[in-house]
Design a protein around this motif. Structure first.
Motif, mmCIF file in Angstrom:
data_model
loop_
_atom_site.group_PDB
_atom_site.id
_atom_site.type_symbol
_atom_site.label_atom_id
_atom_site.label_comp_id
_atom_site.label_asym_id
_atom_site.label_seq_id
_atom_site.Cartn_x
_atom_site.Cartn_y
_atom_site.Cartn_z
ATOM 1 N N GLU A 96 -18.228 -25.012 47.755
ATOM 2 C CA GLU A 96 -19.664 -25.222 47.554
ATOM 3 C C GLU A 96 -20.452 -24.400 48.561
ATOM 4 O OE1 GLU A 96 -21.080 -29.259 46.463
ATOM 5 O OE2 GLU A 96 -22.286 -29.105 48.285
ATOM 6 N N ILE A 97 -21.362 -23.587 48.064
ATOM 7 C CA ILE A 97 -22.178 -22.790 48.980
ATOM 8 C C ILE A 97 -23.655 -23.139 48.794
ATOM 9 C CG2 ILE A 97 -20.473 -20.926 48.946
ATOM 10 C CD1 ILE A 97 -22.518 -19.281 47.345
ATOM 11 N N THR A 98 -24.359 -23.185 49.915
ATOM 12 C CA THR A 98 -25.806 -23.402 49.901
ATOM 13 C C THR A 98 -26.448 -22.120 50.394
ATOM 14 O OG1 THR A 98 -25.506 -25.755 50.380
ATOM 15 C CG2 THR A 98 -27.694 -24.829 50.764
ATOM 16 N N VAL A 99 -27.356 -21.568 49.595
ATOM 17 C CA VAL A 99 -27.913 -20.250 49.911
ATOM 18 C C VAL A 99 -29.420 -20.247 49.703
ATOM 19 C CG1 VAL A 99 -27.393 -19.429 47.554
ATOM 20 C CG2 VAL A 99 -27.688 -17.768 49.411
ATOM 21 N N GLY A 100 -30.130 -19.567 50.597
ATOM 22 C CA GLY A 100 -31.584 -19.489 50.531
ATOM 23 C C GLY A 100 -32.061 -18.653 49.364
ATOM 24 N N GLY A 101 -33.239 -19.003 48.844
ATOM 25 C CA GLY A 101 -33.805 -18.309 47.689
ATOM 26 C C GLY A 101 -34.088 -16.846 47.934
ATOM 27 N N GLY A 102 -34.242 -16.453 49.209
ATOM 28 C CA GLY A 102 -34.547 -15.059 49.524
ATOM 29 C C GLY A 102 -33.328 -14.181 49.707
ATOM 30 N N HIS A 103 -32.139 -14.762 49.594
ATOM 31 C CA HIS A 103 -30.901 -13.998 49.799
ATOM 32 C C HIS A 103 -30.662 -13.051 48.625
ATOM 33 C CE1 HIS A 103 -26.794 -13.066 50.926
ATOM 34 N NE2 HIS A 103 -26.855 -13.878 51.954
ATOM 35 N N SER A 113 -16.838 -12.468 47.245
ATOM 36 C CA SER A 113 -15.628 -11.814 46.729
ATOM 37 C C SER A 113 -14.664 -11.507 47.871
ATOM 38 C CB SER A 113 -15.983 -10.527 45.982
ATOM 39 O OG SER A 113 -16.457 -9.525 46.854
ATOM 40 N N LYS A 114 -15.213 -11.088 49.003
ATOM 41 C CA LYS A 114 -14.366 -10.756 50.154
ATOM 42 C C LYS A 114 -13.710 -11.997 50.761
ATOM 43 C CE LYS A 114 -16.703 -6.446 51.339
ATOM 44 N NZ LYS A 114 -17.625 -5.758 52.267
ATOM 45 N N LYS A 115 -14.292 -13.159 50.462
ATOM 46 C CA LYS A 115 -13.699 -14.415 50.942
ATOM 47 C C LYS A 115 -12.762 -15.030 49.900
ATOM 48 C CE LYS A 115 -17.459 -15.636 54.108
ATOM 49 N NZ LYS A 115 -16.653 -15.627 55.353
ATOM 50 N N GLY A 116 -12.623 -14.345 48.771
ATOM 51 C CA GLY A 116 -11.720 -14.830 47.737
ATOM 52 C C GLY A 116 -12.299 -15.908 46.847
ATOM 53 N N PHE A 117 -13.647 -15.919 46.699
ATOM 54 C CA PHE A 117 -14.293 -16.894 45.818
ATOM 55 C C PHE A 117 -14.753 -16.219 44.539
ATOM 56 C CE2 PHE A 117 -14.839 -19.166 49.874
ATOM 57 C CZ PHE A 117 -14.373 -20.419 49.501
ATOM 58 N N LEU A 191 -24.324 -23.620 44.839
ATOM 59 C CA LEU A 191 -23.464 -23.049 43.815
ATOM 60 C C LEU A 191 -22.029 -23.528 44.008
ATOM 61 C CD1 LEU A 191 -24.721 -19.332 44.053
ATOM 62 C CD2 LEU A 191 -25.669 -21.174 42.647
ATOM 63 N N ILE A 192 -21.331 -23.708 42.913
ATOM 64 C CA ILE A 192 -19.924 -24.098 42.955
ATOM 65 C C ILE A 192 -19.084 -22.915 42.483
ATOM 66 C CG2 ILE A 192 -18.155 -25.716 42.147
ATOM 67 C CD1 ILE A 192 -20.262 -27.108 43.776
ATOM 68 N N LEU A 193 -18.232 -22.404 43.380
ATOM 69 C CA LEU A 193 -17.366 -21.288 43.052
ATOM 70 C C LEU A 193 -15.912 -21.757 42.997
ATOM 71 C CD1 LEU A 193 -19.026 -18.547 45.300
ATOM 72 C CD2 LEU A 193 -19.559 -19.155 42.943
ATOM 73 N N LYS A 194 -15.039 -20.861 42.610
ATOM 74 C CA LYS A 194 -13.609 -21.198 42.544
ATOM 75 C C LYS A 194 -12.822 -20.252 43.434
ATOM 76 C CE LYS A 194 -13.835 -22.788 37.727
ATOM 77 N NZ LYS A 194 -13.475 -22.472 36.328
ATOM 78 N N GLU A 195 -11.789 -20.784 44.055
ATOM 79 C CA GLU A 195 -10.917 -19.910 44.840
ATOM 80 C C GLU A 195 -10.062 -19.094 43.890
ATOM 81 O OE1 GLU A 195 -8.959 -21.361 48.394
ATOM 82 O OE2 GLU A 195 -10.130 -23.208 48.220
ATOM 83 N N GLY A 196 -9.855 -17.829 44.228
ATOM 84 C CA GLY A 196 -9.060 -16.961 43.374
ATOM 85 C C GLY A 196 -8.333 -15.917 44.180
#
Length: 302
Positions: A96-103, A113-117, A191-196
């Protein structure tokens, strides 16, 4: 307006500019001035700016990175609030990631992607902000924000703030409740991502980037896709078959790479783009009896 400017400066809520050309803040490099342009330095300061704007009853508009946006040559009345530095935080907790609207959504997809998500591969070439992506349910390559959003924190036009879950966002093709019923600013999203498998995710990202580079004119100022796809048809293909690729009006030109992109080929005005949009609509209707709807958001003084 002067009173508002002074208050924002006194409270040190962020950057403030008067009569700021919005051509400086849109990816198509077109747009007249904002009466007042404010870039709050944090979410708290954005809330304070909004309180002042509501108190003084001044019209407002929020923008992110200025993609998917066409601002009129006459500019925008009132206050333009830009979400940028200070509203671009990122917190990762498991999947689960929390990200600001300005990102930046591109930057976010690269980091993940570099973290494998997995889950953001589709966004590897979308030149907008997270807030803008949520606002319009941005998507590509068969996916979109609705597939990964858990909830979004919204600052509504009456100054109230609340979280809307995925269902409450009422996502559909390139739109959300924020466009249809409840105007507001996306402060942050969960956002909810998946490990891959990292190499596979990075490879998919690169493939999507290469596809965009090969098929879309991002070496020219443009706003992204101009028209919604009138499914099951595709806007770009209809425009291409109609023989309109390369057609120009003033400084605005339909890209020769992709029919659904209008580029600023040199000193284009918003009116040039609007004239070209109308020409495409008329031509496509005459040929196919299909009504073309714009995906790009057209804002500002008439």
């Amino acid at each position: 307006m002067n009173s508002l400017v002074n208050k924002i400066k006194q409270l040190n809520l962020g950057k403030v500019k008067v009569n700021e050309p919005l051509a400086n803040h849109t990816t198509i490099k077109i747009g007249g001035p904002a009466d007042l342009f404010v870039e709050p330095s944090s979410i708290d300061n954005l809330e304070k700016v909004m309180d002042l704007v509501i108190e003084e009853q001044i019209p407002w508009r929020a923008i992110g990175r200025g993609s998917n946006l066409l601002v009129s040559d006459q500019g925008i009345e009132g206050v333009v609030i830009k979400l940028g530095a200070g509203i671009d935080h990122l917190e990762i907790k498991d999947q689960e990631i929390t990200v600001g609207g300005g990102h930046s959504i591109v930057s976010l997809s690269t980091i993940m992607s570099k973290k494998g998500f997995s889950g953001l591969e589709f966004a590897s070439g979308i030149p907008g902000s997270v807030g803008g992506a949520v606002y319009m349910n941005a998507g590509a390559h068969g996916s979109d924000i609705s597939k990964i959003l858990k909830k979004a924190r919204i600052l509504f036009e009456d100054g109230t703030i609340s979280w809307l879950n995925n269902e409450e966002m009422e996502f559909s093709y390139r739109t959300s409740v924020l466009q249809k019923k409840k105007p507001g600013i996306v402060l942050e999203a969960v956002l909810i991502l998946k490990e891959g498998e990292k190499s596979k995710i990075v490879g998919e990202m690169q493939k999507n980037k290469d596809y965009r580079k090969d098929t879309q004119p991002y070496n020219f100022p443009c706003a992204g896709s101009i028209f919604r796809n009138p499914l099951p048809n595709y806007a770009g293909k209809l425009i291409e078959v109609a023989g309109l690729k390369g057609y120009s009006m003033g400084g605005a030109k339909i890209s020769e790479m992709h029919g659904n992109f209008i580029i600023n080929a040199g000193n284009a005005t918003a009116q040039d783009v609007l004239n070209l949009i109308q020409h495409v609509k008329s031509t496509i209707f005459e040929l196919y009896e299909i009504h073309m709807e714009t995906e790009v958001e057209i804002i500002g003084r008439k």
